[in-house]
Design a protein around this motif. Structure first.
Motif, PDB file in Angstrom:
ATOM      1  N   LEU A 280       0.820  -1.218   0.000  1.00 14.42           N
ATOM      2  CA  LEU A 280       0.000   0.000   0.000  1.00 14.42           C
ATOM      3  C   LEU A 280       0.854   1.269   0.000  1.00 14.42           C
ATOM      4  CD1 LEU A 280      -2.773  -1.056   2.554  1.00 14.42           C
ATOM      5  CD2 LEU A 280      -3.141  -0.488   0.143  1.00 14.42           C
ATOM      6  N   LEU A 281       2.083   1.149   0.515  1.00 11.66           N
ATOM      7  CA  LEU A 281       2.935   2.342   0.622  1.00 11.66           C
ATOM      8  C   LEU A 281       3.599   2.718  -0.702  1.00 11.66           C
ATOM      9  CD1 LEU A 281       4.001   4.416   2.765  1.00 11.66           C
ATOM     10  CD2 LEU A 281       5.989   2.938   3.058  1.00 11.66           C
ATOM     11  N   VAL A 282       3.571   1.796  -1.666  1.00 12.28           N
ATOM     12  CA  VAL A 282       4.291   2.046  -2.936  1.00 12.28           C
ATOM     13  C   VAL A 282       3.873   3.395  -3.536  1.00 12.28           C
ATOM     14  CG1 VAL A 282       4.518   1.282  -5.335  1.00 12.28           C
ATOM     15  CG2 VAL A 282       4.647  -0.398  -3.469  1.00 12.28           C
ATOM     16  N   GLY A 283       4.869   4.242  -3.790  1.00 10.80           N
ATOM     17  CA  GLY A 283       4.596   5.544  -4.408  1.00 10.80           C
ATOM     18  C   GLY A 283       4.050   6.590  -3.453  1.00 10.80           C
ATOM     19  N   ARG A 284       4.018   6.301  -2.135  1.00  9.23           N
ATOM     20  CA  ARG A 284       3.484   7.277  -1.181  1.00  9.23           C
ATOM     21  C   ARG A 284       4.451   7.491  -0.028  1.00  9.23           C
ATOM     22  NH1 ARG A 284      -1.828   4.405   0.374  1.00  9.23           N
ATOM     23  NH2 ARG A 284      -2.122   6.227   1.701  1.00  9.23           N
ATOM     24  N   GLN A 285       4.264   8.563   0.696  1.00 10.27           N
ATOM     25  CA  GLN A 285       5.121   8.885   1.839  1.00 10.27           C
ATOM     26  C   GLN A 285       4.667   8.176   3.115  1.00 10.27           C
ATOM     27  OE1 GLN A 285       8.004  10.752   2.042  1.00 10.27           O
ATOM     28  NE2 GLN A 285       7.872  10.528  -0.180  1.00 10.27           N
ATOM     29  N   VAL A 286       3.386   8.225   3.351  1.00  4.68           N
ATOM     30  CA  VAL A 286       2.864   7.652   4.609  1.00  4.68           C
ATOM     31  C   VAL A 286       1.585   6.875   4.363  1.00  4.68           C
ATOM     32  CG1 VAL A 286       3.807   9.382   6.209  1.00  4.68           C
ATOM     33  CG2 VAL A 286       1.621   9.810   5.073  1.00  4.68           C
ATOM     34  N   LEU A 287       1.305   5.964   5.270  1.00  8.68           N
ATOM     35  CA  LEU A 287       0.026   5.259   5.264  1.00  8.68           C
ATOM     36  C   LEU A 287      -0.941   5.972   6.210  1.00  8.68           C
ATOM     37  CD1 LEU A 287       1.258   1.550   5.359  1.00  8.68           C
ATOM     38  CD2 LEU A 287       0.260   2.803   3.416  1.00  8.68           C
ATOM     39  N   THR A 288      -2.233   5.718   6.017  1.00 10.32           N
ATOM     40  CA  THR A 288      -3.252   6.307   6.887  1.00 10.32           C
ATOM     41  C   THR A 288      -3.942   5.203   7.688  1.00 10.32           C
ATOM     42  OG1 THR A 288      -4.999   6.016   5.257  1.00 10.32           O
ATOM     43  CG2 THR A 288      -3.724   8.063   5.141  1.00 10.32           C
ATOM     44  N   ALA A 289      -4.790   5.638   8.639  1.00 13.19           N
ATOM     45  CA  ALA A 289      -5.580   4.674   9.415  1.00 13.19           C
ATOM     46  C   ALA A 289      -6.491   3.878   8.475  1.00 13.19           C
ATOM     47  CB  ALA A 289      -6.407   5.418  10.460  1.00 13.19           C
ATOM     48  N   GLU A 290      -6.967   4.532   7.428  1.00 14.31           N
ATOM     49  CA  GLU A 290      -7.821   3.850   6.454  1.00 14.31           C
ATOM     50  C   GLU A 290      -7.060   2.702   5.780  1.00 14.31           C
ATOM     51  OE1 GLU A 290      -9.584   6.975   4.134  1.00 14.31           O
ATOM     52  OE2 GLU A 290     -10.994   5.554   3.216  1.00 14.31           O
ATOM     53  N   ASP A 291      -5.770   2.960   5.440  1.00 14.72           N
ATOM     54  CA  ASP A 291      -4.950   1.902   4.844  1.00 14.72           C
ATOM     55  C   ASP A 291      -4.839   0.701   5.779  1.00 14.72           C
ATOM     56  OD1 ASP A 291      -4.335   3.410   2.528  1.00 14.72           O
ATOM     57  OD2 ASP A 291      -2.763   4.486   3.621  1.00 14.72           O
ATOM     58  N   VAL A 292      -4.732   0.982   7.080  1.00 15.20           N
ATOM     59  CA  VAL A 292      -4.644  -0.120   8.045  1.00 15.20           C
ATOM     60  C   VAL A 292      -5.901  -0.979   7.947  1.00 15.20           C
ATOM     61  CG1 VAL A 292      -4.453  -0.730  10.491  1.00 15.20           C
ATOM     62  CG2 VAL A 292      -3.151   1.218   9.587  1.00 15.20           C
ATOM     63  N   GLY A 293      -7.057  -0.303   7.795  1.00 19.77           N
ATOM     64  CA  GLY A 293      -8.311  -1.038   7.655  1.00 19.77           C
ATOM     65  C   GLY A 293      -8.337  -1.883   6.386  1.00 19.77           C
ATOM     66  N   VAL A 294      -7.841  -1.312   5.297  1.00 23.90           N
ATOM     67  CA  VAL A 294      -7.804  -2.048   4.029  1.00 23.90           C
ATOM     68  C   VAL A 294      -6.939  -3.301   4.167  1.00 23.90           C
ATOM     69  CG1 VAL A 294      -6.961  -1.938   1.632  1.00 23.90           C
ATOM     70  CG2 VAL A 294      -8.224   0.014   2.611  1.00 23.90           C
ATOM     71  N   ALA A 295      -5.731  -3.130   4.735  1.00 18.26           N
ATOM     72  CA  ALA A 295      -4.816  -4.274   4.898  1.00 18.26           C
ATOM     73  C   ALA A 295      -5.396  -5.312   5.854  1.00 18.26           C
ATOM     74  CB  ALA A 295      -3.458  -3.771   5.407  1.00 18.26           C
ATOM     75  N   GLY A 333     -17.370   6.935  17.601  1.00 16.77           N
ATOM     76  CA  GLY A 333     -17.470   7.538  16.269  1.00 16.77           C
ATOM     77  C   GLY A 333     -16.142   8.123  15.828  1.00 16.77           C
ATOM     78  N   GLY A 334     -16.174   8.941  14.767  1.00 17.67           N
ATOM     79  CA  GLY A 334     -14.941   9.490  14.202  1.00 17.67           C
ATOM     80  C   GLY A 334     -14.412   8.559  13.126  1.00 17.67           C
ATOM     81  N   GLY A 335     -13.531   9.097  12.277  1.00 20.35           N
ATOM     82  CA  GLY A 335     -13.051   8.362  11.120  1.00 20.35           C
ATOM     83  C   GLY A 335     -12.458   6.997  11.437  1.00 20.35           C
ATOM     84  N   VAL A 336     -11.656   6.908  12.496  1.00 23.63           N
ATOM     85  CA  VAL A 336     -10.960   5.654  12.800  1.00 23.63           C
ATOM     86  C   VAL A 336     -11.939   4.580  13.288  1.00 23.63           C
ATOM     87  CG1 VAL A 336      -9.135   4.613  14.223  1.00 23.63           C
ATOM     88  CG2 VAL A 336      -8.790   6.871  13.226  1.00 23.63           C
ATOM     89  N   SER A 337     -13.143   5.007  13.741  1.00 25.03           N
ATOM     90  CA  SER A 337     -14.126   4.008  14.187  1.00 25.03           C
ATOM     91  C   SER A 337     -14.588   3.140  13.019  1.00 25.03           C
ATOM     92  CB  SER A 337     -15.320   4.680  14.849  1.00 25.03           C
ATOM     93  OG  SER A 337     -16.111   5.348  13.894  1.00 25.03           O
ATOM     94  N   LYS A 338     -14.257   3.559  11.773  1.00 23.09           N
ATOM     95  CA  LYS A 338     -14.599   2.726  10.614  1.00 23.09           C
ATOM     96  C   LYS A 338     -13.829   1.403  10.624  1.00 23.09           C
ATOM     97  CE  LYS A 338     -16.152   6.679   7.982  1.00 23.09           C
ATOM     98  NZ  LYS A 338     -15.651   7.859   7.266  1.00 23.09           N
ATOM     99  N   LEU A 339     -12.816   1.285  11.473  1.00 20.89           N
ATOM    100  CA  LEU A 339     -12.158  -0.012  11.646  1.00 20.89           C
ATOM    101  C   LEU A 339     -13.149  -1.028  12.198  1.00 20.89           C
ATOM    102  CD1 LEU A 339      -8.721   1.193  13.030  1.00 20.89           C
ATOM    103  CD2 LEU A 339      -9.158   0.173  10.782  1.00 20.89           C
ATOM    104  N   GLY A 340     -14.221  -0.521  12.785  1.00 12.75           N
ATOM    105  CA  GLY A 340     -15.400  -1.336  13.041  1.00 12.75           C
ATOM    106  C   GLY A 340     -15.311  -2.353  14.153  1.00 12.75           C
ATOM    107  N   HIS A 341     -15.891  -3.524  13.882  1.00  9.49           N
ATOM    108  CA  HIS A 341     -16.150  -4.467  14.960  1.00  9.49           C
ATOM    109  C   HIS A 341     -14.917  -5.167  15.499  1.00  9.49           C
ATOM    110  CE1 HIS A 341     -20.384  -3.744  15.137  1.00  9.49           C
ATOM    111  NE2 HIS A 341     -20.345  -3.603  13.816  1.00  9.49           N
ATOM    112  N   VAL A 342     -13.841  -5.239  14.708  1.00 11.92           N
ATOM    113  CA  VAL A 342     -12.590  -5.801  15.244  1.00 11.92           C
ATOM    114  C   VAL A 342     -12.099  -4.908  16.379  1.00 11.92           C
ATOM    115  CG1 VAL A 342     -10.192  -6.364  14.744  1.00 11.92           C
ATOM    116  CG2 VAL A 342     -11.963  -6.813  13.011  1.00 11.92           C
ATOM    117  N   LEU A 343     -12.124  -3.603  16.133  1.00 11.92           N
ATOM    118  CA  LEU A 343     -11.725  -2.636  17.144  1.00 11.92           C
ATOM    119  C   LEU A 343     -12.642  -2.741  18.361  1.00 11.92           C
ATOM    120  CD1 LEU A 343      -9.948  -0.109  17.789  1.00 11.92           C
ATOM    121  CD2 LEU A 343     -11.800   1.255  16.835  1.00 11.92           C
TER     122      LEU A 343
END
Lengths: 394, 394
Positions: A280-295, A333-343
């Motif tokens: 996911l980091l290819v071609g980018r400087q940093v990953l986001t919390a959303e990327d963590v959810g994708v992975a 709530g908040g953006g990182v809460s989209k990590l959802g039920h695992v969290l």
């Protein structure tokens, strides 16, 4: 315009809580004479707060007039975030009738940002969504002196310290304005329109770049003595650990937050420990919390580990707060809460392990269903309470 | 007997808050006509809640009658502790007019203990201290369902779980009765008669055999959704550490409390590490927290170390709670607080080190000056508020 006396405020409280009612019912409920209630209703009608509705069958067979909150009441909620500006219009029943959103940078400072908000309200008015404007509620991402209507020492808002937000907005619109912390207002939104409608005491936990908490006790926002209540991001988890942006070590949000996830995921990707994150980091400087959810959803064990560790850390802090204030619900709530039920599963597990059985015997821990609307709903509901003189406790 | 309507309750609230007033002032303050206020005052006088006082000079030179709370109002506060039972009588101004105390063992169970309390109230009546009895407030050392008037799963009160304390006392005296947790009521006592009179939001921390906290927000007790708010003794300090009586490890009160000090001091004395503590143990089975204070004041470094470590641990937990609820003051009471300023200095130091600057910018941390009276004062004040329909917020 606001109610002129306590009787009028109690009439409006009753109408918002219970809907349309006959004048005679209101008189009985408030221990006022029929002539007195007639007089107060006439004034409220003149001021545009109430209107006559249909007729109700009275017990004696006669028909008596119903009154209800005016359908023309309009309140505006402005939710200023670090990178977004949301403006919504609600009616007297707290239903959203229009809304609009823009991307901003909070560091542009108060005058440009508030100028944008003023323009957005102007456009909503031009679009016919504001036949009148009864009040404006404003949420900002920092500690607020609620009485004074300005932010106090906000860590992520350069230029905003003690800027007179309330005065500034009042000068533009000549209507009542109140300012509060954004997370407090999201909690108010949850109380009126979200999953917490049924409870008097709950915590709203916002996980975004940082972590904050809105505290509702007895249907009221707990703001604390100088507006900084709910600042749970800097509760100490460890004596050592990562250095926080506040300068101390081991704070909750230095260990778990959108920023901490971004930092930890980027380090894992660079170190090559997680193939999923590395890709996911290819071609980018940093990953986001959303990327963590994708992975994580793609089965990456390192990403899953970050989320689980984070949930346990948040749960550890919340377990102490649950013992302390014994809420009936926790809404996340908040953006990182989209990590959802695992969290959420990790938060729950740690809470049930560490809090007292009495405090967790019936404690739902749920994900917010309001999403980005919580802030504007809460801001508009707060000013609506204030203008109508409505007591939030039902 | 209680006020018949909201007007009467507002009259009583105003009289308790501001003292004797003229009827015309009350009328203006409550937006009632002169005839209406006259009618309500006559009813309140009939019911024995108010009485005529001296005359006040009116602006026009005429003299108008003052009214005040009746000097005959009497409320009883019962403070049931693990080993002591305190009963006090207060008047309408919340001044103590009589009190009495006995040694008990809470494990004797509800009927014997409440029987003792009833006898003590009977003696106060026989002694002329209860010309009337307007209500009784009862404090118990465990979580309370405030609405139901009984204790819920109290850890140190065998036989008391869901015993109908309120019903039981009401049957004996035929007057209003309310039951609450003892630490909540000590906080109420501090709010009305102690150092916290000037603040709306504060924490009262009781350090006795265990540790508990009373939370006042906006002049009200925060009880939580099932009465267990303030249970800070079981907040996790460490993942490992001493086993707590609750079965978990690393709880605050397993690390620092009267019981923990007794355990640790006795171990130090037996191990010979502290000559001061060893001398105190001669001829005894265990040392107490009081012994730790004696040894500390005599210069024993081990005893001093126990107090300092304890203060740091308490400070660590409080630092998180201060970030969370942003109180305007912390009042520390209970028997172990007699360790005094050495303890407080460590609590302060840890708080200032770990809490956010905004939350500690003006946060006095003080020792209670009410001592053993906080409980009876708070219990009696609570029932007085309830009977008079007084709203605690001024």
């Amino acid at each position: 315009m606001q109610p002129e006396n306590a009787h009028q405020a109690r009439v409006l409280t009753s109408l918002r809580r219970d809907g349309p009612q006959a004048a005679v019912e209101l008189a009985a409920q408030l221990s006022l004479s029929r002539s007195k209630i007639g007089q107060e209703l006439a004034r409220l009608e003149e001021m545009g707060f109430v209107e006559r509705a249909g007729k109700a069958e009275s017990r004696g067979g006669r028909r008596s007039g119903l009154v209800q909150l005016s359908g023309r009441l309009r309140f505006v909620g402005v939710d200023i975030g670090a990178t977004s500006l949301d403006v919504g219009v609600i009616d007297g029943r707290l239903d959203i009738v229009a809304q609009t959103s823009e991307v901003i940078d909070i560091e542009a400072g108060p005058e440009p940002i508030l100028g944008r908000a003023v323009e957005m309200i102007g456009k909503l008015r031009a679009g016919g969504h504001l036949p009148r404007l009864d009040g404006i509620g404003v949420g900002v991402p920092g500690p607020v002196s609620f009485r004074d209507g300005y932010t106090v020492s906000p860590p992520i808002m350069p230029g905003w310290d003690r800027f007179p937000v309330r005065e500034h907005v009042m000068q533009q619109f000549d209507c009542p304005v109140l300012v509060d912390n954004d997370v407090n207002l999201m909690a108010v939104g949850e109380m009126y329109s979200g999953l917490a409608q049924s409870v008097a005491d709950f915590l709203f936990v916002k996980i975004g770049t940082g972590i904050g908490c809105g505290i509702i006790t007895g249907h009221r926002v707990l703001r604390g003595s100088n507006g900084s209540a709910g600042d749970i991001g800097h509760i100490a988890l460890h004596d050592t650990g990562p250095v926080c942006r506040c300068g101390r070590t081991g704070c909750l949000e230095a260990c778990f937050s959108g920023a901490a996830l971004s930092r930890d995921a980027t380090a894992l990707a660079r170190g090559g420990e997680s193939p999923g994150l590395r890709d996911l980091l290819v071609g980018r400087q940093v990953l986001t919390a959303e990327d963590v959810g994708v992975a994580m959803r793609a089965g990456d064990p390192q990403a899953l580990g970050l989320v689980r560790d984070g949930g346990r850390r948040l749960g550890r802090v919340l377990s102490g707060l649950v013992n302390f204030c014994n809420p009936a619900m926790i809404v996340v709530g908040g953006g990182v809460s989209k990590l959802g039920h695992v969290l959420l599963a990790e938060v729950r597990s740690e809470l049930y392990r560490r809090s007292t059985p009495l405090a967790t015997s019936s404690l739902p821990i749920v994900l917010s269903e309001l999403g980005d609307n919580a802030g504007i709903l809460g801001a508009a509901a707060m000013i609506s309470d204030h203008v109508l003189g409505v007591s939030p406790e039902s």
